[in-house]
Design a protein around this motif. Structure first.
Motif, PDB file in Angstrom:
ATOM      1  N   GLY A  70       0.540  -1.150  -0.002  1.00 34.72           N
ATOM      2  CA  GLY A  70      -0.155   0.048  -0.044  1.00 34.72           C
ATOM      3  C   GLY A  70       0.792   1.300  -0.030  1.00 34.72           C
ATOM      4  O   GLY A  70       0.584   2.383  -0.574  1.00 34.72           O
ATOM      5  N   TYR A  71       1.847   1.171   0.756  1.00 32.43           N
ATOM      6  CA  TYR A  71       2.783   2.529   0.715  1.00 32.43           C
ATOM      7  C   TYR A  71       3.300   2.601  -0.344  1.00 32.43           C
ATOM      8  O   TYR A  71       3.661   3.692  -1.169  1.00 32.43           O
ATOM      9  CB  TYR A  71       3.859   2.258   2.018  1.00 32.43           C
ATOM     10  N   TRP A  72       4.205   1.452  -1.315  1.00 35.92           N
ATOM     11  CA  TRP A  72       4.635   1.571  -2.374  1.00 35.92           C
ATOM     12  C   TRP A  72       3.641   2.009  -3.484  1.00 35.92           C
ATOM     13  O   TRP A  72       4.185   2.946  -4.232  1.00 35.92           O
ATOM     14  CB  TRP A  72       5.061   0.247  -2.823  1.00 35.92           C
ATOM     15  N   LEU A  73       2.615   1.679  -3.569  1.00 33.70           N
ATOM     16  CA  LEU A  73       1.546   2.036  -4.517  1.00 33.70           C
ATOM     17  C   LEU A  73       1.133   3.427  -4.178  1.00 33.70           C
ATOM     18  O   LEU A  73       1.046   4.289  -5.119  1.00 33.70           O
ATOM     19  CB  LEU A  73       0.283   1.182  -4.275  1.00 33.70           C
ATOM     20  N   GLY A  74       1.036   3.879  -2.998  1.00 33.08           N
ATOM     21  CA  GLY A  74       0.936   5.406  -2.648  1.00 33.08           C
ATOM     22  C   GLY A  74       2.045   6.363  -3.460  1.00 33.08           C
ATOM     23  O   GLY A  74       1.753   7.201  -3.857  1.00 33.08           O
ATOM     24  N   GLY A  75       3.360   5.730  -3.191  1.00 31.89           N
ATOM     25  CA  GLY A  75       4.582   6.352  -3.703  1.00 31.89           C
ATOM     26  C   GLY A  75       4.293   6.674  -5.057  1.00 31.89           C
ATOM     27  O   GLY A  75       4.630   7.512  -5.643  1.00 31.89           O
ATOM     28  N   TRP A  76       4.071   5.237  -5.699  1.00 34.79           N
ATOM     29  CA  TRP A  76       3.720   5.360  -7.333  1.00 34.79           C
ATOM     30  C   TRP A  76       2.567   6.389  -7.673  1.00 34.79           C
ATOM     31  O   TRP A  76       3.093   7.110  -8.551  1.00 34.79           O
ATOM     32  CB  TRP A  76       3.618   3.998  -7.546  1.00 34.79           C
ATOM     33  N   ARG A  77       1.576   6.220  -6.837  1.00 34.90           N
ATOM     34  CA  ARG A  77       0.561   7.085  -7.533  1.00 34.90           C
ATOM     35  C   ARG A  77       0.883   8.752  -7.288  1.00 34.90           C
ATOM     36  O   ARG A  77       0.602   9.475  -8.244  1.00 34.90           O
ATOM     37  CB  ARG A  77      -0.658   6.955  -6.560  1.00 34.90           C
ATOM     38  N   ASP A  78       1.658   9.098  -6.299  1.00 36.33           N
ATOM     39  CA  ASP A  78       2.167  10.401  -6.091  1.00 36.33           C
ATOM     40  C   ASP A  78       3.255  10.738  -7.387  1.00 36.33           C
ATOM     41  O   ASP A  78       3.133  11.934  -7.734  1.00 36.33           O
ATOM     42  CB  ASP A  78       2.818  10.313  -4.998  1.00 36.33           C
ATOM     43  N   ALA A  79       4.039   9.801  -7.637  1.00 33.61           N
ATOM     44  CA  ALA A  79       4.867  10.168  -8.792  1.00 33.61           C
ATOM     45  C   ALA A  79       4.173  10.311  -9.926  1.00 33.61           C
ATOM     46  O   ALA A  79       4.660  11.127 -10.938  1.00 33.61           O
ATOM     47  CB  ALA A  79       5.853   8.905  -8.812  1.00 33.61           C
ATOM     48  N   MET A  80       3.244   9.476 -10.356  1.00 32.97           N
ATOM     49  CA  MET A  80       2.181   9.573 -11.550  1.00 32.97           C
ATOM     50  C   MET A  80       1.436  10.906 -11.590  1.00 32.97           C
ATOM     51  O   MET A  80       1.508  11.693 -12.749  1.00 32.97           O
ATOM     52  CB  MET A  80       1.308   8.329 -11.484  1.00 32.97           C
ATOM     53  N   ASP A  81       1.026  11.448 -10.173  1.00 31.02           N
ATOM     54  CA  ASP A  81       0.578  12.763 -10.450  1.00 31.02           C
ATOM     55  C   ASP A  81       1.592  13.792 -10.736  1.00 31.02           C
ATOM     56  O   ASP A  81       1.321  14.604 -11.480  1.00 31.02           O
ATOM     57  CB  ASP A  81      -0.010  13.110  -8.952  1.00 31.02           C
ATOM     58  N   ASP A  82       3.047  13.530 -10.188  1.00 29.20           N
ATOM     59  CA  ASP A  82       3.916  14.754 -10.317  1.00 29.20           C
ATOM     60  C   ASP A  82       4.444  14.455 -11.908  1.00 29.20           C
ATOM     61  O   ASP A  82       4.757  15.401 -12.265  1.00 29.20           O
ATOM     62  CB  ASP A  82       5.217  14.403  -9.531  1.00 29.20           C
ATOM     63  N   ARG A  83       4.244  13.353 -12.378  1.00 31.62           N
ATOM     64  CA  ARG A  83       4.660  13.163 -13.904  1.00 31.62           C
ATOM     65  C   ARG A  83       3.830  14.069 -14.753  1.00 31.62           C
ATOM     66  O   ARG A  83       4.057  14.827 -15.720  1.00 31.62           O
ATOM     67  CB  ARG A  83       4.619  11.919 -14.391  1.00 31.62           C
ATOM     68  N   VAL A  84       2.342  13.720 -14.406  1.00 27.96           N
ATOM     69  CA  VAL A  84       1.359  14.683 -15.087  1.00 27.96           C
ATOM     70  C   VAL A  84       1.384  16.098 -15.134  1.00 27.96           C
ATOM     71  O   VAL A  84       1.313  16.804 -16.027  1.00 27.96           O
ATOM     72  CB  VAL A  84      -0.138  14.200 -14.739  1.00 27.96           C
ATOM     73  N   THR A  85       1.930  16.697 -13.975  1.00 20.33           N
ATOM     74  CA  THR A  85       2.204  17.925 -13.737  1.00 20.33           C
ATOM     75  C   THR A  85       3.402  18.559 -14.026  1.00 20.33           C
ATOM     76  O   THR A  85       3.553  19.702 -13.933  1.00 20.33           O
ATOM     77  CB  THR A  85       1.931  18.357 -12.173  1.00 20.33           C
ATOM     78  N   GLY A  86       4.535  17.549 -14.782  1.00 21.76           N
ATOM     79  CA  GLY A  86       5.500  18.134 -15.341  1.00 21.76           C
ATOM     80  C   GLY A  86       6.665  17.771 -14.595  1.00 21.76           C
ATOM     81  O   GLY A  86       7.806  18.131 -15.260  1.00 21.76           O
ATOM     82  N   LEU A  87       6.699  17.072 -13.446  1.00 18.75           N
ATOM     83  CA  LEU A  87       7.986  16.862 -13.120  1.00 18.75           C
ATOM     84  C   LEU A  87       8.392  15.636 -13.686  1.00 18.75           C
ATOM     85  O   LEU A  87       7.629  14.693 -13.992  1.00 18.75           O
ATOM     86  CB  LEU A  87       7.772  16.429 -11.413  1.00 18.75           C
ATOM     87  N   SER A  88       9.824  15.586 -13.708  1.00 22.15           N
ATOM     88  CA  SER A  88      10.404  14.262 -14.780  1.00 22.15           C
ATOM     89  C   SER A  88      11.652  13.737 -13.879  1.00 22.15           C
ATOM     90  O   SER A  88      12.292  14.563 -13.135  1.00 22.15           O
ATOM     91  CB  SER A  88      10.737  14.640 -16.121  1.00 22.15           C
ATOM     92  N   ALA A  89      12.200  12.852 -14.435  1.00 22.21           N
ATOM     93  CA  ALA A  89      13.322  11.892 -13.688  1.00 22.21           C
ATOM     94  C   ALA A  89      14.636  12.677 -14.144  1.00 22.21           C
ATOM     95  O   ALA A  89      15.869  12.035 -13.697  1.00 22.21           O
ATOM     96  CB  ALA A  89      13.296  10.386 -13.873  1.00 22.21           C
ATOM     97  N   LYS A  90      14.614  13.643 -15.303  1.00 22.32           N
ATOM     98  CA  LYS A  90      15.848  14.063 -15.862  1.00 22.32           C
ATOM     99  C   LYS A  90      16.842  14.735 -14.816  1.00 22.32           C
ATOM    100  O   LYS A  90      16.388  15.432 -13.949  1.00 22.32           O
ATOM    101  CB  LYS A  90      15.593  14.957 -16.991  1.00 22.32           C
TER     102      LYS A  90
END
Length: 58
Positions: free
Chosen positions: A38-58
């Motif tokens: 559940g915690y892993w998926l919570g972090g994954w969902r937060d990252a997906m939200d951040d990717r949609v708003t423009g944050l990237s891994a670069k």
């Protein structure tokens, strides 16, 4: 004095976030236990939200 390791759940969330930012699928979750998963998926969902708003891994 020994350094304490981070909480396991905090680590699971951080690993999920890293996986999400890297664009990996949520099916790649390495945790079997419901709490850590559940915690892993919570972090994954937060990252997906951040990717949609423009944050990237670069």
């Amino acid at each position: 004095m020994k350094r304490q390791k981070r909480d396991r759940m905090e680590r699971a969330r951080a690993k999920g976030y890293q996986a999400g930012i890297a664009g990996r699928s949520k099916e790649g979750c390495p945790y079997q236990g419901t709490d850590a998963r559940g915690y892993w998926l919570g972090g994954w969902r937060d990252a997906m939200d951040d990717r949609v708003t423009g944050l990237s891994a670069k």
